[in-house]
Structures are given as structure tokens and as C-alpha cells.
Design an enzyme around this catalytic site. Structure first.
Site, PDB file in Angstrom:
ATOM      1  N   GLY A  48     -31.541  39.505-106.231  1.00 20.38           N
ATOM      2  CA  GLY A  48     -32.591  38.482-106.206  1.00 20.38           C
ATOM      3  C   GLY A  48     -33.621  38.753-107.285  1.00 20.38           C
ATOM      4  CB  ALA A  49     -35.531  41.810-108.106  1.00 20.68           C
TER       5      ALA A  49
ATOM      6  CB  SER B 231     -28.518  43.549-103.106  1.00 14.00           C
ATOM      7  OG  SER B 231     -28.442  43.155-104.466  1.00 14.00           O
ATOM      8  CE  LYS B 232     -34.701  45.201 -99.694  1.00 14.09           C
ATOM      9  NZ  LYS B 232     -35.642  46.104 -99.110  1.00 14.09           N
ATOM     10  NE  ARG B 233     -30.237  47.678-106.483  1.00  9.14           N
ATOM     11  CZ  ARG B 233     -28.919  47.859-106.503  1.00  9.14           C
ATOM     12  NH1 ARG B 233     -28.233  47.652-107.600  1.00  9.14           N
ATOM     13  NH2 ARG B 233     -28.286  48.247-105.409  1.00  9.14           N
TER      14      ARG B 233
END
Ligand code: GLU
Length: 511
Positions: free
Chosen positions: A268-269, A264-266
Site C-alpha cells: 500500500g505504502a 501488505s501494508k508495505r
């Protein structure tokens, strides 16, 4: 060209996720391996989710990676247009054909009607009621209404959709190249909408019509589409195209680094790694991302890393050029289990590429980074620097972050080591040794090494007591490449200046 034709069919709903890039790569590899055609088709029929700039992003990302299309919206081809929004008339034509053949029907239910139906059936104990053979009999559609009523609804033009008519109790069996035989029963499926109220086709209808008309031989896509495939097979049947149906291969999910859940993007962040190929500027800070490119990944290393997320060659070889991947690729070697996204592995690949890169390419890169900071150095100096640092960086920007001391004498001194070791008799020897270094006229690696090592052994001092001061005076840190080579590259004036600054720093540590 063989009859093998594969398409990458992204929807321009935002930046292309790295999982989408892997799908594109596998399509490319398989097409090229069999001498086939690699096609880009933009699936932009969902107007509500359309994001301006997303199509350009997809193309820029695949260009960066060097995955070239044979047919695409920009390049054209015999089966265009390659943007679904420009093919609306075709979907309408085939939906009409299905209605005429009694394989699809009009439905006129409003959102409220649908919500009410769900409630009603749930109250009767039906689990997640759907629009199907059980429920459609109580709804507003061309199967339940009279001809006159249907005409009336059609002329009003509101809430008109076309649905695929499914008969319950039919088996849908197809062979997935990765998963083997997959079976669904129509009783589990709903009468999917094919054409929406706005006259646009749904993904399912447009996808099938286009795969057929574009003579797609293999559909290689993410696992999330596996459950839609039953409807797709039924659509091929309804349209009478079952004989030329493409082969399906559903790729395993890419999982978060923890191995749990879809990448998920999360994640990654949270962990500070990229999940997109290129940077993306969203409307808010949270929707904006840096990509593999900006993190300093080489496109070839990125491809090599992605190739291994769900596939392996069945040998020990890990480093593959794109051509080698094409040669070795086979759908048979795709794994079923989800592939864990391991950024350290990506960095490892990148490091291998940096180590085997031409020095001249790295020099060009470092020069550009220096220019951005308005610094200029000779090519010889940069080449020497690259030679020393090449094995010490995993990402390109680390050349400047890990090697900052090559370009500035504002050093971050390792205070801890200084405090620990700056004591008698080391201090007096360091001062003396620095004086000797200043007197060297033949400023070369070997001469520097002989002088410094000679002094230490000659005075029976132990390298660990004296060498750290040379290194820290020159670079500030204990980490880094060979100190003698570093001194030779920096040149005498610079080094002598740093030794003097270093001494001041060391003496300060006493107070
Ligand atoms: N437009 C779909 C997507 O965004 C395509 C799926 C498929 O390849 O059939 O992934």
C-alpha cells in the site's frame, strides 16, 4: 430472528486491515441474508499485543461503512459480555472441566525448558519438534510429575499453562463451506496451550468457548485460520460440544496487486493506495496511514469493491447496494483462489458511485472541501461545477485537484501546446476572437459556442489551431469538461479577465 448467528471477532492489535473489513462484510451479508444476527466480539486476551484505540477504530470503520451490529460491547445483548477480557472466569471454568475429565493437563516448563527440548529432539533428527505425545513425556507437566510435585508447582504459581491433551493418530475431518472436506491428523498437531501463565486464555480456548456460549452457527473468517480449525474441532470434541459445532467457511486470501503474496501494508505504502478503511495515527510516520475514507472513497463503493474480493454473484451485475448484496450473497459463490487487490477496480466502483450520486450530496461535499480552504461559492456555482466534473473524477478529492481552475485564475498553463501553436496566423486570430468574446452580452453556452465555432469556420482556420487557446486561457490545461459550458459557468467577468491574462502568457512564449 432465525438461529443463524455470525460473529466478527477482531483482535484489537492495531488498525483493522481491509481484509478484516471484508470478513466483517461477509459475516454481515450472510447473517442478514438468512434473517440472522450479526455480532461483534472483541478478542482482547493477548495483552502483549493489545493496542489502545484499536477497538474504537474497528467500530468507527464499520460505522463508516454502515455495517451495523445487532449485539456488541456497546449495544449489549443476551450473550454478553462481548469483550473477552471481561469473560475470564468462563474460560477458567471450562479449562478446569477439561483437566478434571483428563482432556487437558498442566505444564510447568519454562521458556528455557522448551528451547532445550527443541534442541534435544532436533539433534535426534526430529523435524520442528513440538509439545506432543512424543515430547511431553520428557517435560514438566501433570502427566509426568507426581501429585505432590504438581501441587508444589501449582502453589509456586510460575510458568503454569494448561495444554490440550491430544492422542496421536486420530483423524480430524470437517467440512469447510468454501474448501470442502478438510482432513488433519492429530500426529501433526501440538498440545495447544489453552490457558496462559497470566491466567488469560489463548485465542483457541476463548474463541471456542465463546462461539459455543454465544450460539454461533457459522464461523466465516480468513484462510489463515484454517490450520487452527483442527484444534478447534478437537476442543469441541473434548468439551462435548461437537453436535452444536458451527459450520466453517474460510475466505480466500487477499493478494497484493501483483498477484503475489498476501496484501501488505508495505505494498500500500509503495504503490500509494490504502489498505485500511480509515486513517490511523501510529507512533511513527511509517505506522500511520490514510484510509479509503481519506483517499476519497465512498463507503458504499468501498463495500461494493470488497464484496467482489473473493465472491461474485454469478451474473454480469457489478453495482450492488448493500441490500442487493444481502439478497444475492451466498457462501457457495465464494471463490477458493486468492483475490487480487486491484485499486483501479476500486476506483472504477467509486467513479460509478460518484456518477450516480445525487448532485446535492456532491455539492455538500465540495462545499465542505472549499470551506476547509476558506473559499466560499454559491450553491448554484458548485452545482454547475459538480455537473461538469462528475464524470471526470474517480475519487472525491479529485473534484478540487482536477478542477482547481474553477476556483482560481492562477492557472498552470500548458506551455508545450502554447509554444507549438502560437504562431501566425493563429495568434492574430486568437486576439481578434478574444475581442469578439468580450463583446458578447448574452453570456450563455450556446451563444459562446456559436460565436467561437462560427469565427473558426468562417475564417477557415481549423478548430485545433484556435480552440486550444480558448481552453488554455480559461483553464490552463487541455483536459477538462466542455469549454463553452465552463465559460458560461465561470461568468463573463471572470472569463474576460482570464482571456486577457492568457494573451499576455501566450505572447510571452514568443520571446
Ligand atoms: N481474533 C481472531 C482474529 O483476529 C478471530 C479469528 C476467528 O474469527 O476465529 O481474526
Amino acid at each position: 430472528m432465525s438461529d443463524v448467528r455470525l460473529r466478527f471477532a477482531p483482535s484489537p492489535t492495531g488498525p483493522l486491515h481491509i481484509g478484516g473489513v471484508r470478513t466483517a462484510l461477509y459475516n454481515y451479508l450472510f447473517a442478514k441474508k438468512l434473517g440472522g444476527t450479526f455480532i461483534l466480539r472483541i478478542e482482547d486476551t493477548d495483552q502483549g499485543r493489545y493496542v489502545a484505540g484499536a477497538e474504537k477504530y474497528i467500530i468507527d470503520a464499520l460505522n463508516w461503512l454502515g455495517l451495523e451490529f445487532d449485539e456488541s460491547p456497546a449495544k449489549g445483548g443476551d450473550y454478553g459480555p462481548y469483550r473477552q477480557s471481561e469473560r475470564k472466569h468462563l474460560y477458567k471454568q471450562y479449562t478446569d472441566q477439561l483437566i478434571e475429565a483428563g482432556k487437558a493437563y498442566y505444564a510447568f516448563d519454562s521458556a528455557d525448558d522448551l528451547a532445550e527440548m527443541r534442541k534435544r529432539y532436533e539433534a535426534q533428527g526430529v523435524h520442528s519438534p513440538k509439545y506432543d505425545s512424543t515430547t511431553r513425556t520428557s517435560m514438566k507437566n501433570s502427566l509426568t510429575l507426581s501429585e505432590a510435585e504438581v501441587k508444589d508447582y501449582l502453589s509456586k504459581g510460575e510458568n503454569i499453562v494448561v495444554r490440550l491433551l491430544l492422542n496421536p493418530g486420530e483423524e480430524v475431518v470437517f467440512t469447510d463451506v468454501v474448501r470442502g472436506e478438510v482432513t488433519f491428523n492429530t500426529t501433526q498437531l501440538d498440545d495447544k496451550v489453552l490457558l496462559k501463565g497470566d491466567g488469560m486464555p489463548t485465542y483457541h480456548m476463548a474463541n471456542i468457548v465463546d462461539d459455543h456460549l454465544m450460539k454461533i452457527s457459522h464461523v466465516v473468517r480468513g484462510e489463515e485460520w484454517l490450520s487452527s480449525t483442527a484444534h478447534h474441532v478437537l476442543l469441541y470434541r473434548a468439551l462435548g460440544w461437537e453436535d452444536t459445532m458451527p459450520k466453517f467457511a474460510h475466505l480466500p486470501l487477499i493478494l497484493n496487486p501483483t498477484g503475489k503474496g498476501k496484501l501488505s501494508k508495505r505494498a500500500g505504502a509503495k504503490f500509494g493506495f490504502p489498505v485500511f478503511p480509515l486513517s490511523w495515527k501510529g507512533e511513527t510516520e511509517e505506522e500511520s496511514f490514510e484510509g479509503f475514507k481519506e483517499f476519497g472513497f465512498n463507503p458504499k463503493a468501498t463495500l461494493n469493491f470488497l464484496a467482489f474480493l473473493g465472491w461474485n454473484p454469478g451474473t454480469e451485475q457489478e453495482i450492488f447496494s448493500l441490500e442487493e448484496l444481502v439478497d444475492s450473497f451466498s457462501l457457495d459463490n465464494i471463490v477458493k483462489a486468492g483475490a487480487r487487490f486491484d485499486i483501479d477496480k476500486a476506483k472504477w466502483f467509486n467513479q460509478q458511485y460518484i456518477m450516480s450520486s445525487d448532485t446535492s450530496d456532491l455539492v455538500t461535499f465540495v462545499k465542505r472541501m472549499l470551506e476547509e480552504k476558506e473559499m466560499s461559492y454559491s450553491d448554484d456555482f458548485i452545482a454547475g461545477f459538480v455537473g461538469l466534473m462528475k464524470e471526470r473524477v474517480t475519487l472525491l478529492p479529485e473534484f478540487l485537484s482536477n478542477g482547481a481552475y474553477f476556483f482560481s485564475d492562477e492557472l498552470e498553463y500548458d506551455e508545450k501546446t502554447i509554444r507549438k501553436k502560437w504562431k501566425a496566423p493563429n495568434d492574430e486570430h486568437v486576439k481578434k476572437l478574444f475581442g469578439n468574446i468580450e463583446a458578447i452580452s448574452d453570456w450563455k453556452t450556446e451563444v459562446l459556442q456559436d460565436e467561437i465555432k462560427g469565427y473558426i469556420t468562417g475564417n477557415e482556420l481549423g478548430f485545433g489551431n484556435i480552440l486550444p487557446f480558448v481552453r488554455i486561457a480559461v483553464a490552463g490545461t487541455m483536459k477538462g469538461p466542455d469549454v463553452f459550458e465552463m465559460m458560461a459557468l465561470l461568468g463573463k467577468d471572470e472569463v474576460v479577465n482570464r482571456l486577457k491574462k492568457g494573451l499576455i502568457k501566450f505572447e510571452e512564449s514568443e520571446s
